[in-house]
Write a protein that holds these residues in place. Structure first.
Motif, PDB file in Angstrom:
ATOM      1  N   MET A   1     -14.977  -5.018   2.226  1.00 32.91           N
ATOM      2  CA  MET A   1     -16.135  -5.403   2.997  1.00 32.91           C
ATOM      3  C   MET A   1     -17.153  -4.270   2.902  1.00 32.91           C
ATOM      4  SD  MET A   1     -16.359  -6.461   7.036  1.00 32.91           S
ATOM      5  CE  MET A   1     -14.902  -7.427   6.869  1.00 32.91           C
ATOM      6  N   GLY A   2     -18.391  -4.614   2.705  1.00 33.83           N
ATOM      7  CA  GLY A   2     -19.438  -3.616   2.571  1.00 33.83           C
ATOM      8  C   GLY A   2     -19.877  -3.051   3.908  1.00 33.83           C
ATOM      9  N   PHE A   3     -20.775  -2.098   3.813  1.00 27.76           N
ATOM     10  CA  PHE A   3     -21.286  -1.404   4.994  1.00 27.76           C
ATOM     11  C   PHE A   3     -21.932  -2.381   5.977  1.00 27.76           C
ATOM     12  CE2 PHE A   3     -24.704   1.012   7.122  1.00 27.76           C
ATOM     13  CZ  PHE A   3     -23.922   1.928   7.779  1.00 27.76           C
ATOM     14  N   ILE A   4     -22.748  -3.297   5.493  1.00 28.83           N
ATOM     15  CA  ILE A   4     -23.411  -4.278   6.358  1.00 28.83           C
ATOM     16  C   ILE A   4     -22.359  -5.178   7.028  1.00 28.83           C
ATOM     17  CG2 ILE A   4     -25.038  -6.208   6.409  1.00 28.83           C
ATOM     18  CD1 ILE A   4     -26.361  -3.504   5.900  1.00 28.83           C
ATOM     19  N   GLY A   5     -21.320  -5.536   6.284  1.00 31.03           N
ATOM     20  CA  GLY A   5     -20.249  -6.348   6.854  1.00 31.03           C
ATOM     21  C   GLY A   5     -19.540  -5.638   7.988  1.00 31.03           C
ATOM     22  N   TRP A   6     -19.304  -4.328   7.823  1.00 27.56           N
ATOM     23  CA  TRP A   6     -18.673  -3.537   8.889  1.00 27.56           C
ATOM     24  C   TRP A   6     -19.546  -3.544  10.147  1.00 27.56           C
ATOM     25  CZ3 TRP A   6     -14.092  -1.085   9.604  1.00 27.56           C
ATOM     26  CH2 TRP A   6     -13.252  -0.983   8.508  1.00 27.56           C
ATOM     27  N   ILE A   7     -20.857  -3.419   9.957  1.00 28.16           N
ATOM     28  CA  ILE A   7     -21.770  -3.392  11.102  1.00 28.16           C
ATOM     29  C   ILE A   7     -21.787  -4.740  11.808  1.00 28.16           C
ATOM     30  CG2 ILE A   7     -24.205  -3.214  11.759  1.00 28.16           C
ATOM     31  CD1 ILE A   7     -24.456  -0.994   9.690  1.00 28.16           C
ATOM     32  N   ILE A   8     -21.866  -5.820  11.037  1.00 26.86           N
ATOM     33  CA  ILE A   8     -21.900  -7.157  11.638  1.00 26.86           C
ATOM     34  C   ILE A   8     -20.585  -7.463  12.340  1.00 26.86           C
ATOM     35  CG2 ILE A   8     -22.018  -9.626  11.113  1.00 26.86           C
ATOM     36  CD1 ILE A   8     -24.020  -8.850   8.879  1.00 26.86           C
ATOM     37  N   LEU A   9     -19.469  -7.248  11.659  1.00 26.86           N
ATOM     38  CA  LEU A   9     -18.153  -7.494  12.254  1.00 26.86           C
ATOM     39  C   LEU A   9     -17.950  -6.616  13.484  1.00 26.86           C
ATOM     40  CD1 LEU A   9     -15.310  -8.994  11.499  1.00 26.86           C
ATOM     41  CD2 LEU A   9     -14.638  -6.657  11.006  1.00 26.86           C
ATOM     42  N   GLY A  10     -18.332  -5.346  13.384  1.00 27.53           N
ATOM     43  CA  GLY A  10     -18.194  -4.430  14.515  1.00 27.53           C
ATOM     44  C   GLY A  10     -19.044  -4.836  15.700  1.00 27.53           C
ATOM     45  N   GLY A  11     -20.274  -5.272  15.436  1.00 26.59           N
ATOM     46  CA  GLY A  11     -21.156  -5.708  16.518  1.00 26.59           C
ATOM     47  C   GLY A  11     -20.613  -6.919  17.252  1.00 26.59           C
ATOM     48  N   ILE A  12     -20.128  -7.894  16.485  1.00 27.44           N
ATOM     49  CA  ILE A  12     -19.572  -9.101  17.098  1.00 27.44           C
ATOM     50  C   ILE A  12     -18.285  -8.773  17.860  1.00 27.44           C
ATOM     51  CG2 ILE A  12     -18.559 -11.359  16.613  1.00 27.44           C
ATOM     52  CD1 ILE A  12     -20.541 -11.529  14.228  1.00 27.44           C
ATOM     53  N   ALA A  13     -17.400  -7.998  17.240  1.00 32.58           N
ATOM     54  CA  ALA A  13     -16.132  -7.645  17.896  1.00 32.58           C
ATOM     55  C   ALA A  13     -16.382  -6.815  19.155  1.00 32.58           C
ATOM     56  CB  ALA A  13     -15.231  -6.885  16.934  1.00 32.58           C
ATOM     57  N   GLY A  14     -17.291  -5.863  19.079  1.00 33.50           N
ATOM     58  CA  GLY A  14     -17.608  -5.046  20.250  1.00 33.50           C
ATOM     59  C   GLY A  14     -18.217  -5.858  21.372  1.00 33.50           C
TER      60      GLY A  14
END
Length: 84
Positions: free
Chosen positions: A1-14
């Motif tokens: 997963m790319g950097f943008i994917g980490w940010i999106i997944l992290g934002g939703i999970a958080g």
């Protein structure tokens, strides 16, 4: 997963974890992302202790990040004395 994917997944999970732990009013999008990314790493580490490998796809990654984020918010609440 790319950097943008980490940010999106992290934002939703958080965000989901902050809703579960009822800390959403105290957190903004930036903290949701940080909690989600750190929670994902924490959740992966905890699952690794039980011998679970992390190659289950996007849904498994999201559930791991949410679970880790909930644990992280719970631990922060214990340390700061703001648990409910």
């Amino acid at each position: 997963m790319g950097f943008i994917g980490w940010i999106i997944l992290g934002g939703i999970a958080g965000w989901i974890a902050s809703k579960i732990m009822k800390t959403d009013a105290q957190m903004g999008i930036f903290l949701n992302i940080i909690v989600g990314v750190v929670g994902g790493m924490l959740g992966g580490w905890i699952l690794g202790l039980f011998g679970v490998q992390g190659s289950g796809g996007l849904i498994f990654s999201m559930l791991t990040a949410i679970g880790g984020s909930v644990v992280l918010l719970w631990l922060v609440g214990l340390v700061t004395g703001r648990r409910r």
